[in-house]
Design a protein around this motif. Structure first.
Motif, PDB file in Angstrom:
ATOM      1  N   THR A 191       0.828  -1.207   0.000  1.00 44.18           N
ATOM      2  CA  THR A 191       0.000   0.000   0.000  1.00 44.18           C
ATOM      3  C   THR A 191       0.861   1.255   0.000  1.00 44.18           C
ATOM      4  O   THR A 191       2.040   1.205   0.339  1.00 44.18           O
ATOM      5  CB  THR A 191      -0.944   0.025   1.224  1.00 44.18           C
ATOM      6  N   THR A 192       0.257   2.355  -0.414  1.00 45.40           N
ATOM      7  CA  THR A 192       0.889   3.669  -0.288  1.00 45.40           C
ATOM      8  C   THR A 192      -0.050   4.549   0.518  1.00 45.40           C
ATOM      9  O   THR A 192      -1.265   4.369   0.490  1.00 45.40           O
ATOM     10  CB  THR A 192       1.126   4.331  -1.660  1.00 45.40           C
ATOM     11  N   LYS A 193       0.503   5.497   1.234  1.00 44.79           N
ATOM     12  CA  LYS A 193      -0.322   6.457   1.976  1.00 44.79           C
ATOM     13  C   LYS A 193      -0.804   7.509   0.986  1.00 44.79           C
ATOM     14  O   LYS A 193       0.004   8.208   0.376  1.00 44.79           O
ATOM     15  CB  LYS A 193       0.490   7.113   3.084  1.00 44.79           C
ATOM     16  N   VAL A 194      -2.097   7.613   0.833  1.00 42.72           N
ATOM     17  CA  VAL A 194      -2.638   8.546  -0.155  1.00 42.72           C
ATOM     18  C   VAL A 194      -2.522   9.993   0.295  1.00 42.72           C
ATOM     19  O   VAL A 194      -2.611  10.899  -0.526  1.00 42.72           O
ATOM     20  CB  VAL A 194      -4.116   8.218  -0.507  1.00 42.72           C
ATOM     21  N   THR A 195      -2.306  10.229   1.580  1.00 48.04           N
ATOM     22  CA  THR A 195      -2.192  11.601   2.079  1.00 48.04           C
ATOM     23  C   THR A 195      -0.747  11.985   2.399  1.00 48.04           C
ATOM     24  O   THR A 195      -0.499  13.034   2.983  1.00 48.04           O
ATOM     25  CB  THR A 195      -3.048  11.775   3.350  1.00 48.04           C
ATOM     26  N   ALA A 196       0.211  11.147   2.037  1.00 49.72           N
ATOM     27  CA  ALA A 196       1.612  11.421   2.368  1.00 49.72           C
ATOM     28  C   ALA A 196       2.128  12.658   1.630  1.00 49.72           C
ATOM     29  O   ALA A 196       1.816  12.875   0.471  1.00 49.72           O
ATOM     30  CB  ALA A 196       2.476  10.217   2.010  1.00 49.72           C
ATOM     31  N   GLN A 197       2.908  13.444   2.338  1.00 46.59           N
ATOM     32  CA  GLN A 197       3.576  14.607   1.743  1.00 46.59           C
ATOM     33  C   GLN A 197       5.062  14.498   2.048  1.00 46.59           C
ATOM     34  O   GLN A 197       5.420  14.508   3.216  1.00 46.59           O
ATOM     35  CB  GLN A 197       3.020  15.910   2.332  1.00 46.59           C
ATOM     36  N   PRO A 198       5.927  14.298   1.100  1.00 47.02           N
ATOM     37  CA  PRO A 198       5.647  14.166  -0.332  1.00 47.02           C
ATOM     38  C   PRO A 198       4.961  12.822  -0.639  1.00 47.02           C
ATOM     39  O   PRO A 198       5.030  11.893   0.138  1.00 47.02           O
ATOM     40  CB  PRO A 198       7.026  14.224  -0.968  1.00 47.02           C
ATOM     41  N   GLU A 199       4.340  12.755  -1.774  1.00 47.45           N
ATOM     42  CA  GLU A 199       3.607  11.569  -2.196  1.00 47.45           C
ATOM     43  C   GLU A 199       4.518  10.343  -2.237  1.00 47.45           C
ATOM     44  O   GLU A 199       5.654  10.419  -2.702  1.00 47.45           O
ATOM     45  CB  GLU A 199       3.033  11.822  -3.594  1.00 47.45           C
ATOM     46  N   GLU A 200       4.020   9.216  -1.748  1.00 49.15           N
ATOM     47  CA  GLU A 200       4.787   7.970  -1.826  1.00 49.15           C
ATOM     48  C   GLU A 200       4.660   7.404  -3.229  1.00 49.15           C
ATOM     49  O   GLU A 200       3.568   7.260  -3.753  1.00 49.15           O
ATOM     50  CB  GLU A 200       4.263   6.952  -0.804  1.00 49.15           C
ATOM     51  N   ARG A 201       5.774   7.105  -3.841  1.00 50.66           N
ATOM     52  CA  ARG A 201       5.762   6.608  -5.223  1.00 50.66           C
ATOM     53  C   ARG A 201       5.763   5.086  -5.292  1.00 50.66           C
ATOM     54  O   ARG A 201       5.275   4.517  -6.240  1.00 50.66           O
ATOM     55  CB  ARG A 201       6.948   7.168  -5.978  1.00 50.66           C
ATOM     56  N   GLU A 202       6.324   4.443  -4.277  1.00 56.90           N
ATOM     57  CA  GLU A 202       6.371   2.981  -4.271  1.00 56.90           C
ATOM     58  C   GLU A 202       5.567   2.435  -3.099  1.00 56.90           C
ATOM     59  O   GLU A 202       5.618   2.973  -2.003  1.00 56.90           O
ATOM     60  CB  GLU A 202       7.816   2.496  -4.177  1.00 56.90           C
ATOM     61  N   ALA A 203       4.856   1.364  -3.360  1.00 56.26           N
ATOM     62  CA  ALA A 203       4.056   0.729  -2.317  1.00 56.26           C
ATOM     63  C   ALA A 203       4.964   0.005  -1.319  1.00 56.26           C
ATOM     64  O   ALA A 203       6.004  -0.535  -1.691  1.00 56.26           O
ATOM     65  CB  ALA A 203       3.082  -0.257  -2.943  1.00 56.26           C
ATOM     66  N   ARG A 204       4.555   0.033  -0.046  1.00 60.47           N
ATOM     67  CA  ARG A 204       5.261  -0.694   1.011  1.00 60.47           C
ATOM     68  C   ARG A 204       4.433  -1.898   1.402  1.00 60.47           C
ATOM     69  O   ARG A 204       3.211  -1.827   1.475  1.00 60.47           O
ATOM     70  CB  ARG A 204       5.437   0.188   2.254  1.00 60.47           C
ATOM     71  N   GLU A 205       5.099  -3.017   1.679  1.00 59.81           N
ATOM     72  CA  GLU A 205       4.402  -4.209   2.130  1.00 59.81           C
ATOM     73  C   GLU A 205       3.999  -4.030   3.590  1.00 59.81           C
ATOM     74  O   GLU A 205       4.793  -3.567   4.405  1.00 59.81           O
ATOM     75  CB  GLU A 205       5.318  -5.421   1.986  1.00 59.81           C
ATOM     76  N   ILE A 206       2.760  -4.373   3.903  1.00 56.03           N
ATOM     77  CA  ILE A 206       2.293  -4.293   5.280  1.00 56.03           C
ATOM     78  C   ILE A 206       1.911  -5.683   5.771  1.00 56.03           C
ATOM     79  O   ILE A 206       1.637  -6.581   4.972  1.00 56.03           O
ATOM     80  CB  ILE A 206       1.102  -3.320   5.432  1.00 56.03           C
ATOM     81  N   SER A 207       1.896  -5.869   7.068  1.00 58.83           N
ATOM     82  CA  SER A 207       1.649  -7.173   7.643  1.00 58.83           C
ATOM     83  C   SER A 207       0.905  -7.020   8.961  1.00 58.83           C
ATOM     84  O   SER A 207       0.991  -5.987   9.618  1.00 58.83           O
ATOM     85  CB  SER A 207       2.996  -7.863   7.899  1.00 58.83           C
ATOM     86  N   TRP A 208       0.192  -8.062   9.366  1.00 58.93           N
ATOM     87  CA  TRP A 208      -0.384  -8.106  10.698  1.00 58.93           C
ATOM     88  C   TRP A 208       0.753  -8.177  11.699  1.00 58.93           C
ATOM     89  O   TRP A 208       1.783  -8.791  11.444  1.00 58.93           O
ATOM     90  CB  TRP A 208      -1.280  -9.332  10.870  1.00 58.93           C
ATOM     91  N   GLU A 209       0.561  -7.574  12.861  1.00 55.98           N
ATOM     92  CA  GLU A 209       1.598  -7.603  13.887  1.00 55.98           C
ATOM     93  C   GLU A 209       1.663  -8.954  14.592  1.00 55.98           C
ATOM     94  O   GLU A 209       2.730  -9.417  14.965  1.00 55.98           O
ATOM     95  CB  GLU A 209       1.333  -6.503  14.918  1.00 55.98           C
TER      96      GLU A 209
END
Length: 86
Positions: A51-69
């Motif tokens: 996923t990427t953060k849609v509200t990130a400043q500056p905009e995230e260009r590459e998606a980061r893998e996320i996982s359950w803790e």
């Protein structure tokens, strides 16, 4: 009162990056009856998402893998009448 426990490393929650037990929020199952089978599930049935953060400043260009803790901790418990609760 006697409890059967399965709080060993193989069924307690493990930090995948270090291979060690987490310092907080570890899952443990305690039962007064025998635990006949156990397992833990982290991404066996649902793959990790990117996923990427849609509200990130500056905009995230590459998606980061996320996982359950923490994984799901599952056990089958045998009752005195030999019925197994899953």
């Amino acid at each position: 009162m006697h409890f059967h426990t399965r709080a060993t490393r193989e069924v307690s929650t493990i930090d995948q990056s270090t291979g060690q037990v987490f310092e907080h929020h570890n899952l443990v199952i305690l039962s007064r009856y025998e635990i006949v089978e156990h397992d833990q599930y982290l991404h066996e049935y649902a793959p990790r998402r990117a996923t990427t953060k849609v509200t990130a400043q500056p905009e995230e260009r590459e998606a980061r893998e996320i996982s359950w803790e923490r994984p799901i901790l599952h056990a089958k418990v045998q009752l005195p009448n030999n019925m197994v609760v899953d």
